[in-house]
Design a protein around this motif. Structure first.
Motif: not given
Ligand SMILES: *Cc1c(COP(=O)(O)O)cnc(C)c1O
Length: 441
Positions: A67, A109, A208, A211-212, A247, A249-250, A294, A297
């Motif tokens: 995404k 997802h 998850h 993010s960031q 997940g 979010g790094f 996952e 970003r």
């Molecule tokens: C958005 C999302 C990610 C990716 O998040 P980043 O901040 O882009 O690394 C991974 N897993 C799930 C379930 C997400 O919704």
């Protein structure tokens, strides 16, 4: 500025990305233009995979959360690197399939996957469906029964750890639209229900947490909750859940307010998660689950810059100065959507002296269409080439045709070569699906 070998100014101060000068990119492709440094994308993917190899005996996968940036070319890169991916819609599945990506390596997802999307995914042998809602369990079981398929599923849990850029909170109740709460028993109930379904096979548990994220202790805490949950499932059912998906979010570097992370720092997120799981395996006596991460970003974010040309300067003397660019919220909605911040330079003269505070404004008919608010910047004039950094994630993927502006093309660069990953939109493209109803003719 977040320079590195494959993206830095040359001896004349001009920004060079993947061996190609910014001014040459403008001459060849025009502006606004998304530019992606392929070398960076490949290096991060490889480093993430190596970290799982080194810190977790290779027992796991890295799934690119597509995404963040979805088009055929990125799936082609992921295929070449033997990466897994996340997808969240039939559109992303279709794009991955049409690039030749094997979607048995994909996680599907979404908090409200449409029936048509589940059918499409299952028919095309999606790897894992990540169940996000109690109703989805029967829905998917029926779809799989009709097709005579046993589908691997994970469940998206809510571990009660909510992480934000520089802090995290632990809470029992998260009012999120995603996932089953572990704390209130919903997650266990979903597990028991899935285990009774003939056409579903429980493959793993997911979380998850945001993010960031820069604070790795949030991940450690989440691992603690998730491994407790794996233990609870084992105690209650005797089933050893094969996979733990932590997940993404790094956090990545957008501005000087963010740490400047090297590739090693990026990998630390994964090694910290891996070590926390290993600790839990020995201290809690659980089996060792397969580890999946996952990141979205962190794989594409810093690979991307956006090039713009300066048009009008609007100087409201003594009050505010706007430097207007040929792009805006149609190519980058993040500042308007959630006050995201960016850094920028004049790409042909990165070292020019910063002389004034200006706001870099987009061309859309919205006061909120400001790409960078109050940046200390050199004196810019019409025709200058501006590069905005770290636009590789959630830029193109969130782009729109607002004001009927064309979504800018995406060009990938590597070792002095450049080519389109996404071609420019024509007016024909923009109006392709327009229709004047018969009764208006
Ligand atoms: C958005 C999302 C990610 C990716 O998040 P980043 O901040 O882009 O690394 C991974 N897993 C799930 C379930 C997400 O919704």
């Amino acid at each position: 500025m977040n320079y590195r070998k494959s993206m830095m100014p040359d001896e004349n101060g001009e920004l060079v990305i993947g061996g190609v000068k910014a001014s040459d990119l403008r001459a060849k492709y025009g502006t606004p233009l998304y530019v992606m440094d392929v070398d960076f994308i490949k290096s991060v993917c490889k480093a993430f995979k190596d970290t799982i190899a080194n810190c977790y005996d290779g027992y796991g996968y890295v799934a690119f959360a597509s995404k963040a940036f979805s088009c055929k070319a990125i799936y082609a890169i992921m295929k070449k690197l033997d990466m897994n991916i996340d997808v969240v819609s039939s559109g992303e599945i279709y794009t991955a399939l049409s690039s030749g990506f094997d979607i048995s390596k994909a996680y599907f997802h979404g908090n409200n996957k449409l029936v048509s999307e589940l059918e499409y995914a299952v028919s095309n042998n999606i790897g894992v469906v990540v169940i996000d809602n109690i109703e989805e369990i029967d829905l998917l079981d029926e779809i799989c029964a009709a097709k005579g398929i046993v589908q691997k599923v994970n469940i998206r849990t809510n571990p009660g750890v909510e992480a934000h850029t520089h802090s995290y909170i632990q809470t029992a109740k998260i009012d999120s639209k995603f996932g089953f709460s572990i704390e209130n028993g919903d997650a266990m109930q979903a597990i028991l229900k899935i285990m009774q379904c003939k056409n579903l096979h429980l493959n793993g548990v997911n979380c998850h947490i945001g993010s960031q994220i820069f604070d790795s202790s949030a991940f450690r805490l989440a691992v603690d909750v998730m491994t407790d949950f794996i233990l609870a499932i084992d105690k209650q059912t005797g089933y050893k859940v094969p996979e733990l998906n932590m997940g993404g979010g790094f956090g990545v570097h957008y501005t000087e307010n963010d740490p400047k992370y090297t590739l090693d720092d990026y990998c630390n997120y994964i090694s910290i998660i891996a070590l926390a799981i290993k600790d839990a395996v020995s201290s809690k006596g659980i089996h060792k689950p397969r580890l999946v991460v996952e990141p979205g970003r962190s794989i594409v974010g810093e690979s991307g810059i956006t090039l713009y040309s300066v048009g009008n300067i609007r100087d409201i003397k003594g009050i505010k100065k706007y430097v207007c660019i040929d792009g805006g919220m149609f190519d980058n909605i993040r500042p308007a959507l959630y006050q995201a911040e960016y850094e920028a330079v004049i790409a042909t003269d990165c070292n020019s002296k910063k002389e004034e505070i200006v706001s870099i404004a987009g061309k859309c008919c919205e006061s909120g269409d400001i790409i960078i608010e109050n940046i200390n910047f050199p004196k810019a004039k019409r025709g200058d080439l501006i590069a905005v950094f770290t636009t590789g994630a959630y830029g193109y993927s969130m782009a729109s045709n607002y004001n009927r502006n064309a979504i800018p093309p995406v060009v990938m660069v590597e070792n002095g070569k450049s080519d389109y990953a996404v071609k420019p939109q024509t007016f024909e493209d923009i109006t392709r699906n327009d229709n004047i109803p018969d009764f208006l003719k």
